[in-house]
Design an enzyme around this catalytic site. Structure first.
Site, PDB file in Angstrom:
ATOM      1  N   ASP A  76       0.979  -1.090  -0.315  1.00 59.23           N
ATOM      2  CA  ASP A  76      -0.024   0.596  -0.023  1.00 59.23           C
ATOM      3  C   ASP A  76       0.962   1.562   0.164  1.00 59.23           C
ATOM      4  O   ASP A  76       1.677   1.063   0.310  1.00 59.23           O
ATOM      5  CB  ASP A  76      -0.829   0.055   1.314  1.00 59.23           C
ATOM      6  CG  ASP A  76      -1.568   1.620   1.715  1.00 59.23           C
ATOM      7  OD1 ASP A  76      -2.758   1.857   0.388  1.00 59.23           O
ATOM      8  OD2 ASP A  76      -1.624   1.820   2.661  1.00 59.23           O
ATOM      9  N   ASP A 110      -1.988  -0.502   5.448  1.00 64.51           N
ATOM     10  CA  ASP A 110      -2.706   0.475   7.002  1.00 64.51           C
ATOM     11  C   ASP A 110      -4.270   0.710   7.086  1.00 64.51           C
ATOM     12  O   ASP A 110      -4.281   0.966   8.254  1.00 64.51           O
ATOM     13  CB  ASP A 110      -1.753   1.042   7.071  1.00 64.51           C
ATOM     14  CG  ASP A 110      -2.675   2.768   5.916  1.00 64.51           C
ATOM     15  OD1 ASP A 110      -2.949   2.359   5.078  1.00 64.51           O
ATOM     16  OD2 ASP A 110      -3.187   3.578   7.123  1.00 64.51           O
ATOM     17  N   ASP A 130      -0.288   5.305   1.229  1.00 62.95           N
ATOM     18  CA  ASP A 130      -0.571   5.825   1.900  1.00 62.95           C
ATOM     19  C   ASP A 130      -0.649   5.574   3.653  1.00 62.95           C
ATOM     20  O   ASP A 130      -1.295   4.156   3.316  1.00 62.95           O
ATOM     21  CB  ASP A 130      -2.084   6.819   1.727  1.00 62.95           C
ATOM     22  CG  ASP A 130      -1.821   7.548   0.539  1.00 62.95           C
ATOM     23  OD1 ASP A 130      -1.138   8.981   0.686  1.00 62.95           O
ATOM     24  OD2 ASP A 130      -2.521   7.493  -0.705  1.00 62.95           O
TER      25      ASP A 130
HETATM   26  O1  LIG Z   1      -4.527   2.820  -0.617  1.00 65.06           O
HETATM   27  P1  LIG Z   1      -3.621   3.745   0.143  1.00 65.06           P
HETATM   28  O2  LIG Z   1      -2.174   4.898  -0.432  1.00 65.06           O
HETATM   29  O3  LIG Z   1      -3.813   3.594   1.003  1.00 65.06           O
HETATM   30  O4  LIG Z   1      -4.545   5.243  -0.336  1.00 65.06           O
HETATM   31  C1  LIG Z   1      -5.720   5.907  -0.145  1.00 65.06           C
HETATM   32  C2  LIG Z   1      -5.722   6.991  -0.080  1.00 65.06           C
HETATM   33  O5  LIG Z   1      -4.917   7.763   0.484  1.00 65.06           O
HETATM   34  C3  LIG Z   1      -4.786   9.209  -0.119  1.00 65.06           C
HETATM   35  O6  LIG Z   1      -5.395  10.129   1.344  1.00 65.06           O
HETATM   36  C4  LIG Z   1      -5.060   9.847   2.475  1.00 65.06           C
HETATM   37  O7  LIG Z   1      -3.807  10.142   2.487  1.00 65.06           O
HETATM   38  C5  LIG Z   1      -3.738  11.387   2.234  1.00 65.06           C
HETATM   39  C6  LIG Z   1      -2.267  11.640   2.313  1.00 65.06           C
HETATM   40  O8  LIG Z   1      -1.027  11.581   3.591  1.00 65.06           O
HETATM   41  C7  LIG Z   1      -4.217  12.396   3.553  1.00 65.06           C
HETATM   42  O9  LIG Z   1      -3.827  13.333   3.039  1.00 65.06           O
HETATM   43  C8  LIG Z   1      -5.883  12.418   3.260  1.00 65.06           C
HETATM   44  O10 LIG Z   1      -6.425  12.377   4.733  1.00 65.06           O
HETATM   45  C9  LIG Z   1      -5.773  10.283   3.483  1.00 65.06           C
HETATM   46  O11 LIG Z   1      -7.451   9.886   3.499  1.00 65.06           O
HETATM   47  C10 LIG Z   1      -5.548   9.489  -1.201  1.00 65.06           C
HETATM   48  O12 LIG Z   1      -6.182  11.041  -1.396  1.00 65.06           O
HETATM   49  C11 LIG Z   1      -6.920   8.759  -1.769  1.00 65.06           C
HETATM   50  O13 LIG Z   1      -6.863   9.082  -3.111  1.00 65.06           O
HETATM   51  C12 LIG Z   1      -6.058   6.793  -0.990  1.00 65.06           C
HETATM   52  O14 LIG Z   1      -7.402   6.715  -1.873  1.00 65.06           O
END
Ligand SMILES: O=P(O)(O)OC[C@H]1O[C@H](O[C@H]2O[C@H](CO)[C@@H](O)[C@H](O)[C@H]2O)[C@H](O)[C@@H](O)[C@@H]1O
Length: 254
Positions: free
Chosen positions: A23, A199, A25
């Protein structure tokens, strides 16, 4: 890697028979105030490249992010990515199912939501959208209500998934577990032991898929003390170990 972190208590390093599904983020990088503000440590792309080579190409990023965004953050030649929670694979394959895209009216409504709540964000992807409220916590309820209203218009195609300080409207039939199954059918991954690291709630599908194929899943909160830096250090040690002796295992060799 710059992070100097003790090995004690961390999961065993992946062996040459492994396939890694990672993953983005909250796993490879720390959560940031906004999606565009995440910091990719300068050495992370090279660690991923070394791992990909050492594993014969059996490394994939499996993320909710859009394809161009991931490629921008991780410019790693040959890196396999499954984006939008598995909806979009790159390289793609013939089995890619047709997936819906949000109607224009939803995109306009998402932009109006962001404009009405300073700090809130509308993130648009090919097959979905995200209503972010991390910097506008008072907008959380409105984000949830709007996302549910959208999905209720096309319930066979879309669903709402809660994320970190955000609500995602995404295709009903895409998830990280399906992405893992599709990738494991590819020559570079076939016969390997899948290891999924994530995560968040959306990563549970990927972890379940890994276990279903005699693999394993690790969770950043439990297995890496909630610290992506600890996980990155583990990855760097894995690259060192694989290069030092175990070497790549021929793809599809069981
Ligand atoms: O599947 P992932 O790689 O974990 O992505 C999930 C989503 O992550 C992002 O949003 C999240 O992370 C941002 C940066 O740290 C944060 O600002 C936000 O509050 C979180 O929700 C991304 O923007 C999404 O498109 C992803 O689906």
């Amino acid at each position: 890697m710059a992070d100097v972190i003790p090995e004690a208590g961390l999961p065993p390093l992946p062996g040459p028979e492994s396939a890694l599904f990672l993953d983005f983020d909250g796993t490879l990088v720390e959560i940031a105030a906004r999606p565009d503000l995440v910091v990719v440590p300068p050495d992370l792309p090279s660690v991923l490249q070394r791992l990909s080579v050492a594993l014969g190409g059996a490394l994939a990023i499996v993320t909710g992010r859009g394809l161009e965004v991931v490629r921008g953050f991780l410019p790693v030649p040959g890196l396999v990515v499954a984006t939008e929670h598995g909806a979009v694979l790159d390289p793609s394959d013939a089995a890619s199912p047709p997936l819906p895209s949000p109607p224009a009216a939803w995109r306009e409504a998402a932009d109006r939501f962001a404009a009405a709540h300073p700090g809130a964000l509308a993130e648009h992807k090919r097959h979905g959208l995200v209503l972010h409220y991390r910097l506008a916590p008072e907008a959380g309820e409105a984000a949830h209500a709007l996302a549910e209203a959208m999905a209720a218009e096309l319930p066979e195609d879309f669903r709402v998934v809660p994320a970190h300080a955000a609500y995602e409207v995404r295709p009903r039939f895409a998830d990280k577990g399906k992405a893992v199954h599709r990738l494991m059918a590819r020559a570079a991954f076939a016969g390997r032991k899948p290891i999924f690291v994530g995560d968040d709630v959306t990563d549970e599908d990927g972890i379940t898929a890994a276990y279903a194929m005699d693999g394993i899943g690790y969770r950043i909160p439990e297995d890496f003390s909630g610290q992506p830096a600890r996980f990155r250090a583990w990855l760097a040690r894995a690259a060192d170990a694989l290069e030092a002796g175990q070497g790549p295992r021929p793809a599809g060799g069981g």
